[in-house]
Design an enzyme around this catalytic site. Structure first.
Site: not given
Length: 326
Positions: A55, A202
């Site tokens: 990330y 998610s």
């Protein structure tokens, strides 16, 4: 906040915080704002943070490391290795080799500023490398005290069993939500059988289940614009799912985000969702899910409604599907 246990001994808040979007993929980043959200999360009882070396790349771990230096609240941090990508590129390769795992682990320890990583995931499984080789390498890192526990992301039930036979797997992290229910077929039952925790990422369908992002309007740099489920025709069809969530939430006197998270929490005591946000208002909204109780009738109604509303579009592009269900 309620606490839950992943595996045999990782006690964490029932909701964690996914930190990916603080660095990339979901539009511009603002480190100062993200740090404020991290401190607010700790104040609200969240003590489980999720990050990864890719990330940024690396920026997110550095940001979490800065937060850990600032806070006095004990935190549990999960990070990941195995996806190799250059800065500014979405294209990536996979490497689960023991030598690379050691190199990646050393880098994560340095960026996070910790002596031991609480939970270290294989971010995506390398197709042509035996999982036994990867787990053996990670077990050495456990024995050396560099990582406390091992996790796997987006694995099949068969791979999970093989991995767990070499070294205990504490948690599996896979996309799971009201519009991504694939884990229910084999992976979730396997986790429950073997005493392995499950961490849905998610959990809000990248915001779609909350009623946002249904008009195709995204900030520059937001990768959702490229995802099949967010394309015009698919988004139009999937709106029926978001409408179902909104209707049920109104009935329960909560927000759609809270309903979606409460549904996940009701699927098993070994489940710890990690909704991601970099905004305070959404953080507070998400935390409110812990107070929403869904009855068996509520759950049955949701199942019946979803059965009439099939999901349109794949989860990722072909590039993003690398290593999924491996």
């Amino acid at each position: 906040m309620e606490r839950r246990t992943l595996g045999t001994d990782l006690s964490v808040s029932a909701l964690g915080l996914g930190c990916m979007g603080m660095s990339e993929f979901y539009g511009p980043r603002d480190d100062d704002s993200s740090l404020r959200v991290l401190h607010e999360a700790a104040d609200l009882g969240i003590d489980f943070l999720d990050t990864a070396d890719m990330y940024g790349p690396h920026h997110n771990e550095e940001l979490i490391g800065r937060f850990l230096r600032e806070t006095s609240t004990p935190m549990k941090v999960a990070t990941k290795f195995g996806i190799v990508r250059a800065a500014g590129e979405y294209r990536r390769s996979l490497d689960n080799g023991p030598d690379y795992a050691r190199q990646a682990c050393e880098g994560s320890l340095r960026r996070l500023g910790v002596e031991r990583i609480d939970l270290y995931y294989v971010h995506r499984v390398e197709q042509d490398r035996p999982i036994e080789e990867t787990m053996e390498g990670l077990s050495h890192l456990v024995n050396e005290g560099k990582i406390a526990r091992v996790g796997l992301c987006e694995v099949s039930a068969e791979t999970l069993r093989r991995a767990h036979a070499v070294h205990p797997v504490t948690a599996v992290q896979t996309e799971y939500s009201l519009w991504s229910r694939g884990p229910e077929e084999e992976v979730l039952p396997t986790c429950q059988e073997l005493g392995i925790g499950f961490v849905p990422y998610s959990p809000l369908g990248r915001g779609f289940l909350t009623g946002r992002f249904q008009d195709g309007q995204f900030e520059e740099g937001d990768f959702r614009a490229s995802l099949p489920r967010f394309q015009d025709d698919a988004a139009q069809a999937n709106r029926r799912i978001a409408d179902l969530v909104a209707g049920m939430a109104k009935r329960k006197g909560c927000t759609p985000a809270q309903l979606a998270l409460a549904w996940l929490l009701a699927q098993g005591k070994n489940i710890v969702p990690i909704p991601g946000t970099k905004q305070s208002k959404y953080l507070h909204d998400n935390v409110g899910a812990a107070e929403v109780a869904l009855s068996d009738t509520d759950l049955a109604d949701i199942d019946a409604g979803l059965a009439e509303r099939p999901v349109s579009g794949a989860r990722y592009t072909a590039e993003g599907m690398k290593g999924v269900d491996a």
